[in-house]
Motif scaffolding. Structure first.
Motif, PDB file in Angstrom:
ATOM      1  N   TYR A  14      33.891  30.736  55.200  1.00 18.69           N
ATOM      2  CA  TYR A  14      35.449  30.951  54.927  1.00 18.69           C
ATOM      3  C   TYR A  14      35.695  32.197  55.895  1.00 18.69           C
ATOM      4  CZ  TYR A  14      38.923  33.620  53.090  1.00 18.69           C
ATOM      5  OH  TYR A  14      40.316  34.212  52.568  1.00 18.69           O
ATOM      6  N   PRO A  47      39.333  34.526  56.672  1.00 18.62           N
ATOM      7  CA  PRO A  47      40.606  34.977  55.783  1.00 18.62           C
ATOM      8  C   PRO A  47      41.756  34.211  56.601  1.00 18.62           C
ATOM      9  CG  PRO A  47      39.379  36.894  56.420  1.00 18.62           C
ATOM     10  CD  PRO A  47      38.518  35.676  57.057  1.00 18.62           C
ATOM     11  N   GLU A  59      43.406  31.450  54.523  1.00 18.03           N
ATOM     12  CA  GLU A  59      44.130  31.743  53.359  1.00 18.03           C
ATOM     13  C   GLU A  59      45.471  30.941  53.240  1.00 18.03           C
ATOM     14  OE1 GLU A  59      43.536  32.446  49.525  1.00 18.03           O
ATOM     15  OE2 GLU A  59      41.741  33.138  51.022  1.00 18.03           O
ATOM     16  N   TYR A  79      42.228  27.303  46.891  1.00 21.66           N
ATOM     17  CA  TYR A  79      41.538  28.521  47.243  1.00 21.66           C
ATOM     18  C   TYR A  79      39.922  28.436  47.554  1.00 21.66           C
ATOM     19  CZ  TYR A  79      39.431  26.631  42.536  1.00 21.66           C
ATOM     20  OH  TYR A  79      39.020  25.825  41.656  1.00 21.66           O
TER      21      TYR A  79
END
Length: 157
Positions: free
Chosen positions: A77, A79, A82, A154
């Motif tokens: 992941y 950021p 997002e 998510y």
């Protein structure tokens, strides 16, 4: 050689399977085959035949896992992902009849045994990539076009 993408969890799961097969199952099955072979006539020895076949299955899976683990690239992941659907995202969709669909987009080697994972190669994953919440996802199905709307995105962090 084309790199295949995998989540960190998926890679760990494959490594654990390889470790279990190589360090636990294979030695146990080898011991049983050796014992069964020492009994004599192998043509009518079910223990020998079954475990010899199981040993071949283990060896085949070990070769496959070693090859896959050499080819994969772990995608973690970031950021910047997002709010948009990318590799590793959990996506929730709703259709016009209020049916809810929830899945995670992962590599092709991770989907087995999981009903809530879809491969990056699937039409649904292709349709969702780079979309945001409230975006429409349209799929062409044999029965006609199907519209879904993204309600949640998510990532496992």
């Amino acid at each position: 050689m084309k790199k295949k993408y995998i989540t960190r969890e998926g890679c760990l799961k494959l490594q654990q399977e390889l470790d279990n097969l190589w360090r636990k199952e294979r030695p146990e099955v080898t011991r049983i085959v050796t014992w069964a072979a020492s009994l004599g006539d192998r043509s009518e020895n079910a223990d020998y035949q079954y475990n010899k076949r199981r040993l071949r299955e283990i060896d085949r899976r070990v070769r496959f896992l070693r090859k896959i683990l050499e080819e994969v690239m772990i995608v973690d992941y970031h950021p910047d992902q997002e709010g948009k659907v990318f590799f590793g995202a959990w996506v929730e969709l709703v259709d016009d009849e209020d049916n809810i669909l929830k899945f995670r987009i992962v590599g092709p080697e991770e989907i087995y045994g999981r009903k809530d994972y879809i491969s990056t190669d699937s039409p649904m994953a292709h349709a969702c990539i780079k979309k945001q919440i409230d975006d429409e996802v349209v799929l062409d199905l044999p029965s006609g076009k199907k519209n879904w709307y993204i309600t949640n995105i998510y990532y496992s962090k």
